[in-house]
Design a protein around this motif. Sequence first.
Motif, PDB file in Angstrom:
ATOM      1  N   GLU A   1      -5.035  -2.066 -11.116  1.00 55.19           N
ATOM      2  CA  GLU A   1      -5.469  -1.579  -9.812  1.00 55.19           C
ATOM      3  C   GLU A   1      -6.331  -2.672  -9.194  1.00 55.19           C
ATOM      4  O   GLU A   1      -7.365  -3.055  -9.750  1.00 55.19           O
TER       5      GLU A   1
ATOM      6  N   TYR B   1     -12.413  -4.721  -0.885  1.00 61.38           N
ATOM      7  CA  TYR B   1     -13.358  -3.864  -0.163  1.00 61.38           C
ATOM      8  C   TYR B   1     -14.416  -4.687   0.561  1.00 61.38           C
ATOM      9  O   TYR B   1     -14.628  -5.859   0.282  1.00 61.38           O
TER      10      TYR B   1
ATOM     11  N   ARG C   1      -8.515  -3.656  -6.029  1.00 57.89           N
ATOM     12  CA  ARG C   1      -9.201  -3.054  -4.885  1.00 57.89           C
ATOM     13  C   ARG C   1      -9.925  -4.124  -4.098  1.00 57.89           C
ATOM     14  O   ARG C   1     -10.804  -4.809  -4.616  1.00 57.89           O
TER      15      ARG C   1
ATOM     16  N   ASP D   1       0.814  -1.218   0.000  1.00 58.84           N
ATOM     17  CA  ASP D   1       0.000   0.000   0.000  1.00 58.84           C
ATOM     18  C   ASP D   1       0.850   1.272   0.000  1.00 58.84           C
ATOM     19  O   ASP D   1       0.376   2.326  -0.410  1.00 58.84           O
TER      20      ASP D   1
ATOM     21  N   ARG E   1      -9.313  -0.696   0.113  1.00 62.03           N
ATOM     22  CA  ARG E   1      -8.006  -0.162  -0.247  1.00 62.03           C
ATOM     23  C   ARG E   1      -7.593  -0.698  -1.604  1.00 62.03           C
ATOM     24  O   ARG E   1      -8.016  -1.778  -2.019  1.00 62.03           O
ATOM     25  N   THR E   2      -6.753   0.057  -2.268  1.00 60.37           N
ATOM     26  CA  THR E   2      -6.316  -0.284  -3.613  1.00 60.37           C
ATOM     27  C   THR E   2      -4.803  -0.421  -3.646  1.00 60.37           C
ATOM     28  O   THR E   2      -4.088   0.405  -3.080  1.00 60.37           O
TER      29      THR E   2
ATOM     30  N   THR F   1      -1.668  -1.098  -6.589  1.00 64.46           N
ATOM     31  CA  THR F   1      -1.363  -1.142  -8.012  1.00 64.46           C
ATOM     32  C   THR F   1      -0.286  -2.193  -8.222  1.00 64.46           C
ATOM     33  O   THR F   1       0.790  -2.103  -7.620  1.00 64.46           O
TER      34      THR F   1
END
Length: 146
Positions: A126, A130, A128, A32, A138-139, A141
């Motif tokens: 990306e 959730y 994600r 993150d 939260r995402t 990459t």
Amino acid sequence: MKTTLIALALAGASLAAAAQSTPAGLWKTIDDDGKTEKSLVRITETAGTFSAKVEKVFDATKQDARCELCSDDRKDQPVLGMTIVKGVRANLDDKALWDGGEILDPNNGKTYKVRMKPVDGGKRIEVRGYIGAPLLGRTQTWIRVE
């Protein structure tokens, strides 16, 4: 003849671009913080459904890590080789998204809904995780390796 060659080149380029826009492939996961390389994860597709397994863990101190906090069949299993994404499919309404499945965070043993969106021509994705709506999560990459 020249027109045929140009058409073939364009068709090949569009197929390559389409292939890069799917989540299938080998990915370097980034924490993150956006800097720390965590692992290599391979996303595969079977009959329209995507899943992902951890192929390599970069932190030498976590090579033998197990999912001690998992509550399903992955409990106490090695993180290396573990399936951490299951059940992801192309979104019918938004062709740029893949969702509908779940992602596991082996650090806390929790599973979350997941949404994947290839960006930068499929060079990055990306990811994600959730709870409930995509706004609550939260995402990360990830970077395509191959």
